[in-house]
Design a protein around this motif. Sequence first.
Motif, PDB file in Angstrom:
ATOM      1  N   GLU A 187       9.590   6.568 -13.204  1.00 32.14           N
ATOM      2  CA  GLU A 187       9.144   5.576 -12.234  1.00 32.14           C
ATOM      3  C   GLU A 187       7.701   5.201 -12.469  1.00 32.14           C
ATOM      4  O   GLU A 187       6.953   5.873 -13.197  1.00 32.14           O
ATOM      5  N   THR A 188       7.288   4.110 -11.840  1.00 30.48           N
ATOM      6  CA  THR A 188       5.881   3.721 -11.783  1.00 30.48           C
ATOM      7  C   THR A 188       5.313   4.296 -10.482  1.00 30.48           C
ATOM      8  O   THR A 188       5.691   3.843  -9.391  1.00 30.48           O
ATOM      9  N   PRO A 189       4.459   5.318 -10.562  1.00 25.60           N
ATOM     10  CA  PRO A 189       3.963   5.964  -9.339  1.00 25.60           C
ATOM     11  C   PRO A 189       3.297   4.969  -8.395  1.00 25.60           C
ATOM     12  O   PRO A 189       2.553   4.083  -8.827  1.00 25.60           O
ATOM     13  N   ARG A 190       3.595   5.127  -7.116  1.00 28.41           N
ATOM     14  CA  ARG A 190       3.040   4.243  -6.082  1.00 28.41           C
ATOM     15  C   ARG A 190       2.742   5.070  -4.856  1.00 28.41           C
ATOM     16  O   ARG A 190       3.568   5.881  -4.432  1.00 28.41           O
ATOM     17  N   ILE A 191       1.561   4.894  -4.262  1.00 27.38           N
ATOM     18  CA  ILE A 191       1.215   5.625  -3.045  1.00 27.38           C
ATOM     19  C   ILE A 191       0.275   4.791  -2.187  1.00 27.38           C
ATOM     20  O   ILE A 191      -0.623   4.109  -2.690  1.00 27.38           O
ATOM     21  N   ASP A 192       0.535   4.785  -0.893  1.00 27.81           N
ATOM     22  CA  ASP A 192      -0.303   4.099   0.083  1.00 27.81           C
ATOM     23  C   ASP A 192      -0.590   5.121   1.193  1.00 27.81           C
ATOM     24  O   ASP A 192       0.263   5.388   2.048  1.00 27.81           O
ATOM     25  N   ILE A 193      -1.775   5.707   1.143  1.00 26.86           N
ATOM     26  CA  ILE A 193      -2.112   6.784   2.072  1.00 26.86           C
ATOM     27  C   ILE A 193      -2.068   6.291   3.514  1.00 26.86           C
ATOM     28  O   ILE A 193      -2.684   5.276   3.861  1.00 26.86           O
ATOM     29  N   SER A 194      -1.329   7.008   4.341  1.00 27.81           N
ATOM     30  CA  SER A 194      -1.231   6.681   5.765  1.00 27.81           C
ATOM     31  C   SER A 194      -1.131   7.988   6.538  1.00 27.81           C
ATOM     32  O   SER A 194      -0.826   9.051   5.973  1.00 27.81           O
TER      33      SER A 194
END
Length: 311
Positions: A212-219
């Motif tokens: 996968e293409t790593p993706r993160i949106d800190i919440s």
Amino acid sequence: MIVTRRQSLLAHAFLLAIVLVWGATFSVVQNALRDCSPLLFNTLRMTLACIALAVVHLRHLRNLSRSAIRAGAVAGLFLALGYALQTTGLQTTTAPRCAFLTGLVVVLVPLFCIVPKLRPPGAPRPGIVPLFGAAGAFAGIVLLTTPANLPLSEFTHGLHLGDLLSFLCAIAFAAHLLSLSHLARQIPASQLATLQIGFAALFLALAMPLVETPRIDISGYLIFAMLLCALVGTAAAFYVQTWAQQYLQASHTALLLALEPAFALLTALLFFGERLTLRSGLGAALILISLIASELLSSQPVSEQPEANAA
């Protein structure tokens, strides 16, 4: 050592509690994946869980034997393979098909145990009752994980790469369960639990660029979900599973794990506004009935097991 009725009952109770935790966190993970890609989420939760277990069990990790490291690598490899194959499979097949094929683990474990070399030491050859119990539990999983209006062609129209990967995922999870049944009687639970999660985190990190293409949106929600899943759903859960499998037959463990989707449904009903349908209710009831019937009718005598090095 001799596994007593009390030890067996405690192992069943603790593993049931862990399955409840896994089922309860299913919706939490599902919502958290809006902010983070699946394999990255699992890599981070495994890493945090390994750190937590290493801190708690520091004194047990100072003198690791080669056999303990090798055991952790084997169990961690199967665990990482299961997560990676499931995540990759979902990219090229539907969620119902993936759930359907992954649920085969409850059938694969007793089938694998027919082979003497795969069967844990001291475990009896599975009889007809565990096999029927596994089949009934799998039928319940199908009712729980596939929508009522899903056309038959959804499952019969050709095979996709994702279907093969989902089936391989079921084999990997079955192999992980069986490996723990073999290794948990030889390696202290504190060492084996920590090492397998550490190796799983390492293998998942290596596989991530390929999957996968790593993706993160800190919440705030993602942090909450990550801590809950890492500390409770991974660190505590896999330690308890590793300890419990010293005293349980692999086929019994597989049946208990089949309750996870039923507990996930219960959590969704209580906290996430999910509605109970006749189909899902029948599925949950069928899993429970299969589990109880298998436990009551198997009536296997308590057997003598090799001395375990539980810590």
